[in-house]
Write a protein that holds these residues in place. Structure first.
Motif, PDB file in Angstrom:
ATOM      1  N   ASN A   5      -6.229 -26.786 -15.801  1.00 24.00           N
ATOM      2  CA  ASN A   5      -6.481 -27.408 -17.097  1.00 24.00           C
ATOM      3  C   ASN A   5      -6.972 -26.413 -18.140  1.00 24.00           C
ATOM      4  OD1 ASN A   5      -9.010 -26.980 -16.099  1.00 24.00           O
ATOM      5  ND2 ASN A   5      -9.782 -29.032 -16.490  1.00 24.00           N
ATOM      6  N   GLN A   6      -7.004 -25.116 -17.810  1.00 27.52           N
ATOM      7  CA  GLN A   6      -7.408 -24.120 -18.789  1.00 27.52           C
ATOM      8  C   GLN A   6      -6.198 -23.309 -19.217  1.00 27.52           C
ATOM      9  OE1 GLN A   6     -10.580 -21.919 -16.966  1.00 27.52           O
ATOM     10  NE2 GLN A   6     -12.104 -23.312 -17.749  1.00 27.52           N
ATOM     11  N   GLY A  33      -9.218 -20.625 -29.851  1.00 28.49           N
ATOM     12  CA  GLY A  33      -8.491 -21.521 -30.741  1.00 28.49           C
ATOM     13  C   GLY A  33      -9.035 -22.937 -30.790  1.00 28.49           C
ATOM     14  N   TYR A  34     -10.073 -23.241 -30.025  1.00 33.18           N
ATOM     15  CA  TYR A  34     -10.612 -24.599 -29.983  1.00 33.18           C
ATOM     16  C   TYR A  34     -11.774 -24.852 -30.936  1.00 33.18           C
ATOM     17  CZ  TYR A  34      -7.669 -25.646 -26.010  1.00 33.18           C
ATOM     18  OH  TYR A  34      -6.581 -25.856 -25.210  1.00 33.18           O
ATOM     19  N   SER A  35     -12.326 -23.823 -31.520  1.00 37.02           N
ATOM     20  CA  SER A  35     -13.467 -23.983 -32.424  1.00 37.02           C
ATOM     21  C   SER A  35     -13.105 -24.860 -33.620  1.00 37.02           C
ATOM     22  CB  SER A  35     -13.941 -22.616 -32.924  1.00 37.02           C
ATOM     23  OG  SER A  35     -14.944 -22.777 -33.902  1.00 37.02           O
ATOM     24  N   SER A  36     -14.005 -25.734 -34.006  1.00 33.41           N
ATOM     25  CA  SER A  36     -13.793 -26.544 -35.216  1.00 33.41           C
ATOM     26  C   SER A  36     -14.323 -25.804 -36.443  1.00 33.41           C
ATOM     27  CB  SER A  36     -14.466 -27.908 -35.063  1.00 33.41           C
ATOM     28  OG  SER A  36     -15.852 -27.744 -34.883  1.00 33.41           O
ATOM     29  N   ILE A  47     -15.409 -24.200 -22.341  1.00 30.81           N
ATOM     30  CA  ILE A  47     -14.529 -24.979 -21.458  1.00 30.81           C
ATOM     31  C   ILE A  47     -13.291 -24.182 -21.062  1.00 30.81           C
ATOM     32  CG2 ILE A  47     -15.322 -27.210 -22.352  1.00 30.81           C
ATOM     33  CD1 ILE A  47     -12.582 -27.300 -23.888  1.00 30.81           C
ATOM     34  N   THR A  48     -13.209 -22.923 -21.507  1.00 26.81           N
ATOM     35  CA  THR A  48     -12.060 -22.063 -21.225  1.00 26.81           C
ATOM     36  C   THR A  48     -12.536 -20.767 -20.574  1.00 26.81           C
ATOM     37  OG1 THR A  48     -12.075 -20.758 -23.265  1.00 26.81           O
ATOM     38  CG2 THR A  48     -11.032 -22.934 -23.382  1.00 26.81           C
TER      39      THR A  48
END
Length: 92
Positions: A5-6, A33-36, A47-48
């Protein structure tokens, strides 16, 4: 080793650079790339398997931060986003 899932590649956070006038300091650039809070890390990478890239700016300058996470000059945009699916050139 990454779990199923990563992602092995960072998430594409945007299809254009973020241009900013930056003051001297140390900045945590988002590599997952997940930062808001693009282009900066907000700890979403926890989480990665990705870690933020610490960037030291020694003098005030303008920088074009990459948000597609495909640049060859990380953290600076090199135009790689123009080759990605979904990119639409700005109308002039």
């Amino acid at each position: 080793m990454e779990s199923a899932n990563q992602p092995q590649e960072p998430r594409i956070a945007g299809l254009k650079s973020v241009k900013q006038e930056i003051e001297p300091g140390i900045y945590a650039y988002c590599t997952c790339g997940y930062s808001s809070n693009q282009p900066f890390c907000d700890s979403s990478c926890s989480i990665t398997s990705f870690k933020p890239l610490l960037v030291e700016i020694s003098e005030r300058r303008r920088i074009s931060w990459c948000t597609c996470k495909r640049t060859g000059k990380s953290p600076v945009c090199d135009g790689a986003h123009k080759l990605l699916p979904g990119y639409v050139a700005p109308v002039k």
